[in-house]
Design a protein around this motif. Structure first.
Motif, mmCIF file in Angstrom:
data_model
loop_
_atom_site.group_PDB
_atom_site.id
_atom_site.type_symbol
_atom_site.label_atom_id
_atom_site.label_comp_id
_atom_site.label_asym_id
_atom_site.label_seq_id
_atom_site.Cartn_x
_atom_site.Cartn_y
_atom_site.Cartn_z
ATOM 1 N N LEU A 37 -51.367 113.902 -8.110
ATOM 2 C CA LEU A 37 -51.895 113.195 -9.273
ATOM 3 C C LEU A 37 -50.831 113.051 -10.332
ATOM 4 O O LEU A 37 -50.371 111.975 -10.631
ATOM 5 C CB LEU A 37 -53.066 113.957 -9.842
ATOM 6 C CG LEU A 37 -54.371 113.648 -9.149
ATOM 7 C CD1 LEU A 37 -55.491 114.258 -9.937
ATOM 8 C CD2 LEU A 37 -54.576 112.158 -9.013
ATOM 9 N N TYR A 38 -50.454 114.147 -10.888
ATOM 10 C CA TYR A 38 -49.326 114.090 -11.797
ATOM 11 C C TYR A 38 -48.791 115.496 -11.927
ATOM 12 O O TYR A 38 -49.518 116.463 -11.805
ATOM 13 C CB TYR A 38 -49.721 113.516 -13.152
ATOM 14 C CG TYR A 38 -50.636 114.368 -13.956
ATOM 15 C CD1 TYR A 38 -50.142 115.214 -14.949
ATOM 16 C CD2 TYR A 38 -51.997 114.340 -13.738
ATOM 17 C CE1 TYR A 38 -50.988 116.005 -15.669
ATOM 18 C CE2 TYR A 38 -52.857 115.129 -14.464
ATOM 19 C CZ TYR A 38 -52.340 115.963 -15.436
ATOM 20 O OH TYR A 38 -53.167 116.747 -16.160
ATOM 21 N N PRO A 39 -47.519 115.605 -12.134
ATOM 22 C CA PRO A 39 -46.967 116.949 -12.231
ATOM 23 C C PRO A 39 -47.166 117.463 -13.650
ATOM 24 O O PRO A 39 -46.854 116.780 -14.615
ATOM 25 C CB PRO A 39 -45.491 116.729 -11.932
ATOM 26 C CG PRO A 39 -45.247 115.302 -12.278
ATOM 27 C CD PRO A 39 -46.531 114.559 -12.300
ATOM 28 N N THR A 40 -47.760 118.580 -13.802
ATOM 29 C CA THR A 40 -47.785 119.173 -15.131
ATOM 30 C C THR A 40 -46.534 120.016 -15.220
ATOM 31 O O THR A 40 -45.686 120.003 -14.324
ATOM 32 C CB THR A 40 -49.016 120.060 -15.340
ATOM 33 O OG1 THR A 40 -48.956 121.110 -14.405
ATOM 34 C CG2 THR A 40 -50.294 119.277 -15.164
ATOM 35 N N GLU A 41 -46.447 120.764 -16.224
ATOM 36 C CA GLU A 41 -45.247 121.534 -16.461
ATOM 37 C C GLU A 41 -44.969 122.486 -15.287
ATOM 38 O O GLU A 41 -43.890 122.502 -14.722
ATOM 39 C CB GLU A 41 -45.419 122.296 -17.777
ATOM 40 C CG GLU A 41 -44.245 123.096 -18.194
ATOM 41 C CD GLU A 41 -42.953 122.379 -17.934
ATOM 42 O OE1 GLU A 41 -41.990 123.049 -17.640
ATOM 43 O OE2 GLU A 41 -42.916 121.119 -17.980
ATOM 44 N N ASP A 42 -46.010 123.211 -14.888
ATOM 45 C CA ASP A 42 -45.762 124.271 -13.916
ATOM 46 C C ASP A 42 -46.445 124.045 -12.579
ATOM 47 O O ASP A 42 -46.142 124.705 -11.606
ATOM 48 C CB ASP A 42 -46.252 125.603 -14.472
ATOM 49 C CG ASP A 42 -45.586 125.907 -15.789
ATOM 50 O OD1 ASP A 42 -44.363 125.899 -15.802
ATOM 51 O OD2 ASP A 42 -46.300 126.105 -16.786
#
Lengths: 1137, 78
Positions: free
Chosen positions: B61-66
């Motif tokens: 979906l989308y990369p978050t920070e971690d």
């Protein structure tokens, strides 16, 4: 340490422009110079070359150029990038210095001026010693120059000046001070721009040339520095493609540096700078995906580079700034036309920025909570000898230090302590404020700015709410949390809802908001809460305390100082009288008491009591007492019957059963039944539950009303009901033996309907109705009531609401002896019948007259009143019963009329004064026998009967399909000339149904007879002859001819011979008949054969009217006669004839 | 390593959510909740065509920070 320490320097964030210094301009006192300066710098549009101009005095001291290093062999760099470098090349070291000098070619003191100019150039050159900066000279001239080549003096003096100043021809310009100043200036600055680009090109070459002297072990920092510098110079040269390339290399190199705790900050700072440059250029090149990819890479590479654990908050601060700057770049790009999508928008980065900012605060809280006696170290380790650090990202107490271990551990400790103490003092409310600005930005109506998708926005608002909570701004925190709470509740994210409810509860506790406190508590102990039961238990105990007007225990993890203040607030609340009654609309929450109210039936007869049940269930961990339950109904008069109340002031004598009744046991369903008798006036109306109120607490302490609108239910119940209906699996068998909560449906309204009537209505009639007849419908009303039905009224007739025409063509009466007409209505309302005793029958006849055919619905409506008792209460009921019948109306009979001659031949026209016959034929179409009473012929004045017409169908009964015929002999009196047709008159048939009684009126059906064509003939002829003849016996025949004109007529008459007859008389004759006179002709026919014989044909020719054919006249005469055979001899009678 | 698994109803509320026991389980809940808009956008963007092919993997979906959020769309009933 200022709060802006983590902000990127402005010289990094700006777009680098070539720097050109202008000297020799006196912009303050010289109007011409002022105009020139304005033309350079005022209103620079985007299409002008990108140059930043600055006016400097002719003897301006430019930054000194350090002596060029010839060898790097022993050189150890102290840092990556000097803090002043970018500013130096943006604002201090020009690419080109332009000397403005007022000098015309024909100046009388040319020599002196030339050498003065050369001196000025020399001064500039000296100041720029060692730099590649170009110098150019612009001569400000009063005269418009001649075209190149024409002014010989000019070109001579120009080359002389160039020589004197040691300038190339390309660096000498002429600026005539005339009308077209701006045009000249634009040409000038384009030339300057070229010079500047050359300068920056040489600078790039110069920096690149150092590379060969560097080695990888000692000069790692220089690799980064030089790449950054070439990138920056390329930007100044406006070569952004190459700049990006150099920056990318620099970015790679910076991560190759040996990183350790002492230089981590420097590496991260530089990586951040270079990353910023790369992302900025990517957005500028309209390749946002590259920018995003770079940023992701950057974050991935740097997020683990925390550096000193004692200064971890610095890392989160830096991370926060990275996200924020990228968000800003993204936002800028969107403002100039980039389209964001939900997955990639600035909001996401701002949110991450906020997240790190929060983390920074937490870490600061952990790392910087020193004992109060720990003082700020002296001397200040953060104090720098100069105004700022020499290199970006270094520590003030050990600038230029590049080895792994700190030079002085004691100094290091002091430095860290100083940083921690500084961090502690950062006012966090400032951060909250900026975050709030961001929030406003993203929740604004402007669609461009509305980039955060809803759930992102919610998360963000939660973060901010918690920020406000920590900043002790509870009002703002609650405002934000309340907003998000609604959405999480709607979306059924109970874990998230519980988490923010917890914060909200703390806020309301700390502010001493009683109502909010109760509202949040009741949701936190309810079924939507994901708290553990011990937590719920604690909250419920507090809630009970509040209900008893006591001070609740503080929420855990609250700031002790604030708790102290809150206690005082709560004590104040306790002593405060008056404002201790609260109503909480629980419909939009998920409270800890569930409520469902239902009427037992969607409708109740007025003679049955209305029944409703209220189900309550508590979801809290401990039993809960309430003091009152009351239901509000749309008709408030019934409210008094729907209350459960603790008898006041009688706590001691309470029966245990009632006490139990007022107590909600967790998980158990309580049912409260109510019953009342509906009022007679409410028949036909709806009764609705408008609300349910549950009173907690007491009048003496605090009293809280939980109010459910309508029949109960809350924010979660509709979905639960849906789930329950979908799944077969319940939450285990119903613990309560009475009801399963999920199967209880809310029924918030019911109808009061009238009592069921106990009368019968029977209709007797013989369909179909015949057109125009008085159709009789007999209705028998029989009472089956136990008591007298009083005031019985019958409404009978055409049912309202049908085709409007039917009302005009239907008439009803109760009087069978009279004929209905238009004055009679279609419906007889409320015919009083009187009282009906039990078992009594009543018969009424309705007579309906339907003027048109077709189907109609007739209504019979009986209403009455009667007394009855419900639940021991006497009530008067109105009852009514309806019966309808659909009635078809048909025509009773058809009447056919025709005109025939006396010989029964069909006539298409009649002749004046010539007799003819009118035949009528009545064909019954009725399924019932018809009684024809009489018939009557009403002739028009243009028609005359030959004898008195008498009805020949009187008192005849026609069965279905039978017909009755009549025949009238008529003639047509003379008509005025020109009349072609005449009216005949009317035929009236009087009839009724055979089955009706004698007094039923007779219906007269009038049939209008058709008009008939009429003609006048000039001569009328008729014959007199016996009805039969006999063979060989004389048969006398007389023909009479009548002249019907006013003229004398000559008539030729011949008798044609016939086989069947011999005859005597004139065979051919010509006679003259006078006007109006009649001529007789006598013949004796002598039949020769028996049977029907054709008479000899008489031909009459009218000489005056040749158009009248003999055939026409022949129609008036008989054509055949019956001839009897000859009688036997001796038969006297025949002989005598 | 998978750190959090959530099954989400089509009305966007969690049917099941479990994460590795850490101090901040709630953070995972927020992350899942935040992803739902993106899921919705993805689902509506591919629309019918995707539904026909029964392609259930929505991808990263989308990369978050971690963390990386990966979603599957699951059909239930009709």
């Amino acid at each position: 340490m200022s709060p802006t320490q983590w902000d990127l320097p402005p010289e990094l964030c700006c777009r680098p422009l070539a720097f050109v210094a202008l000297t020799g301009l006196d912009v303050v006192y010289n109007a011409v110079h002022r105009a020139i300066w304005d033309a350079f710098c005022a209103n620079r549009r985007a299409d002008r070359v990108p140059i930043s101009f600055k006016v400097l005095p002719g003897d301006h001291e430019y930054p000194k150029c350090r002596t060029k290093r010839t060898s790097y062999e022993w050189y150890i760099p102290k840092g990556i990038l000097k803090t002043g470098w970018m500013n130096k090349h943006l604002n201090l070291v020009p690419a080109l210095v332009v000397l403005f000098y007022e000098l015309d070619w024909d100046d009388p003191q040319w020599k002196e001026k030339q050498s003065e100019c050369a001196t000025k150039v020399e001064i500039v050159r000296t100041s720029l010693q060692g730099r590649n900066t170009k110098v150019a000279v612009v001569l400000i001239q009063k005269k418009t120059p001649l075209p190149p080549g024409e002014d010989v003096v000019a070109s001579e003096r120009a080359s002389a000046l160039c020589n004197a100043c040691d300038l190339s021809g390309k660096s000498l310009f002429v600026l005539p001070h005339t009308d077209h100043l701006v045009g000249y200036i634009i040409r000038l600055e384009n030339a300057f721009y070229e010079h500047a680009q050359t300068y920056y090109y040489t600078e790039i070459r110069r920096v690149k040339s150092h590379k060969e002297f560097l080695n990888k072990t000692t000069h790692q920092l220089l690799f980064v520095r030089h790449q950054f510098k070439t990138g920056f110079f390329s930007e100044l040269k406006q070569d952004t493609q190459n700049a990006l390339k150099y920056y990318r290399t620099a970015y790679g190199l910076v991560h190759e540096l040996r990183a350790h705790e002492t230089n981590m900050l420097e590496i991260k700072t530089m990586a951040g700078f270079i990353n910023y440059k790369i992302c900025r250029l990517c957005f500028q090149h309209n390749t946002p995906l590259d920018a995003i990819a770079q940023f992701r890479k950057h974050i991935d590479l740097c997020k683990k580079k925390i550096g000193s654990a004692e200064l971890a908050f610095e890392h989160t601060a830096w991370m926060s700034k990275q996200f924020q700057s990228f968000g800003d770049l993204f936002d800028e790009a969107i403002k100039v036309g980039l389209t964001a999508i939900q997955t990639q928008n600035p909001g996401f980065y701002y949110q991450q920025a906020a997240y790190y900012a929060q983390e920074r605060k937490q870490q600061a809280g952990q790392l910087c909570s020193h004992e109060p006696n720990v003082g700020y170290p002296t001397p200040d380790p953060l104090d720098t000898p100069g105004a700022a650090l020499d290199f970006y990202g270094q520590r003030a107490w050990r600038q230029g230090h590049q080895s792994i271990d700190p030079p002085d551990p004691e100094k290091e400790k002091k430095g860290i302590l100083a940083l921690q103490l500084k961090e502690k003092d950062i006012p966090h409310s400032v951060r909250v404020q900026t975050d709030f600005v961001i929030l406003i930005l993203f929740s604004s109506k402007d669609p461009v700015k509305k980039m955060l998708c809803p759930s992102h926005r919610h998360t963000h608002m939660v973060q901010m709410g918690e920020e406000y909570y920590h900043a002790k701004d509870y009002t703002k925190a609650l405002k934000l949390l309340d907003y998000v709470m609604c959405d999480y509740r709607m979306e059924r994210w109970w874990s998230l809802l519980t988490s923010i409810l917890g914060t909200a509860l703390k806020c309301s506790y700390l502010m001493g908001h009683v109502k909010d406190y109760i509202t949040y508590s009741m949701e936190l102990v309810g079924r939507a809460s994901t708290l553990h039961s011990e937590q719920k238990s604690r909250i419920e105990k507090n809630l009970i305390k509040v209900l008893m007007n006591e001070v609740p225990d503080p929420e855990p993890e609250c700031d002790p100082l604030s708790v102290k203040a809150a206690r005082a607030l709560w004590n104040e609340r306790v002593s405060l009288a008056g404002s201790n009654e609260f109503t909480i609309e629980v419909q939009d929450y998920v409270p800890f008491v569930q409520c469902k109210a239902k009427f037992l039936s969607p409708s109740f007869h007025v003679d049955d009591p209305v029944q409703l049940n209220v189900y309550l269930r508590a979801d809290c961990p401990h039993p809960l007492r309430f003091s009152k339950l009351c239901i509000s109904l749309s008709n408030q008069e019934y409210n008094q019957y729907c209350v459960v109340e603790e008898p006041c002031n009688s706590k001691d004598i309470l029966e245990p059963s009632i006490q139990e009744n007022m107590c909600l046991v967790p998980g158990k369903i309580r049912k409260y039944s109510f019953k009342f008798v509906a009022r007679f006036e409410d028949v036909g109306k709806k009764i609705e539950i408008t609300g349910v109120d549950l009173m907690l607490g007491s009048d003496s302490g605090r009293c809280v009303y939980l109010n459910w609108r309508g029949g109960g239910g809350d924010a979660a119940s509709s979905h639960e009901a849906l789930q329950a209906s979908r799944s077969f699996k319940r939450r285990g068998p119903a613990s309560d033996s009475l009801v399963n909560w999920d199967t209880v449906t809310i029924q918030a309204s019911t109808m009061v309907i009238s009592r069921v009537p106990k009368v019968s209505l029977q209709l007797r009639h013989e369909p179909p109705a015949l057109n125009n007849e008085m159709y009789c419908i007999t209705v028998t009303i029989e009472s089956q009531e136990n008591t007298a039905a009083k005031d019985v009224k019958l409404t009978a007739g055409l049912k309202p609401g049908q085709d409007a025409n039917l009302t005009q063509t239907t008439h009803v009466t109760m009087n069978g002896g009279e004929m209905c007409d238009d004055s009679h209505p279609a419906l007889l309302p409320d015919i009083p019948i009187g009282d009906l005793q039990p078992g009594q029958k009543m018969k009424k006849s309705l007579f309906a007259r339907c003027v048109t055919t077709g189907s109609r619905i007739f209504l019979f409506h009986v209403s009455y009143t009667m007394n009855t008792s419900v639940e021991g209460k006497e009530i008067t009921c109105k009852c009514h019963k309806d019966e309808t019948v659909t009635l078809e109306t048909v025509v009773p009979f058809e009447v056919a009329v025709k005109f025939v001659s006396t010989k029964f031949e069909n006539l298409d026209r009649v002749h004046v004064d010539v007799p003819f016959l009118l035949m009528t034929d009545i064909l019954s179409a009725s399924p019932w026998p018809l009684h024809l009473v009489t018939s009557q012929l009403q002739l028009a004045p243009t028609m005359a009967a030959i004898d008195q017409p008498e009805s020949q169908v009187e008192e005849i009964v026609l069965q279905t399909g039978e017909s009755a015929s009549e025949c009238f002999s008529l003639k047509c009196p003379p008509v005025p000339t020109g009349t072609s047709s005449v009216a005949s008159g009317q035929y009236v048939v009087s009839w009724k149904r055979k089955s009706t009684c004698a007094e039923t009126p007779v219906i007269s059906t009038v049939v209008t007879l058709p008009h008939v064509m009429v003609e006048t003939i000039p001569l009328y002829v008729h014959a007199d002859l016996p009805s039969f003849g006999r063979v060989r016996e004389s048969l006398p025949v007389r023909y009479c001819m009548q002249n019907r004109t006013g003229l004398v007529q000559d008539v030729e008459m011949t008798v044609e011979p016939s086989d069947a007859f011999m005859f005597s008389g004139l065979k051919q004759v010509r006679i003259r008949i006078l006007p109006g006179a009649e001529q007789e002709m006598l013949y004796n026919f002598y039949p020769l054969m028996a049977g029907y014989q054709s008479l000899p044909v008489l031909n009459i020719t009218l000489m005056r009217f040749p158009s009248v054919a003999p055939a026409l006249l022949r129609r008036f005469l008989p054509s055949r006669i019956f001839v009897k055979p000859q009688g036997r001899p001796g038969d006297a009678s025949i002989a005598a004839a | 390593m998978a750190v959090c698994v959530a099954v989400i109803a089509k009305e966007n509320y969690p049917l099941y959510i479990r994460s590795v026991p850490t101090q901040n389980e709630l953070k995972f809940h927020y992350t899942v909740h935040t992803s739902l808009d993106v899921v919705e956008e993805k689902v509506s963007a591919v629309g019918k065509a995707l539904a026909d092919q029964r392609e259930l993997y929505l991808g990263l979906l989308y990369p978050t920070e971690d963390y990386k959020n990966i979603f599957f769309k699951i059909k239930h009933g009709k």
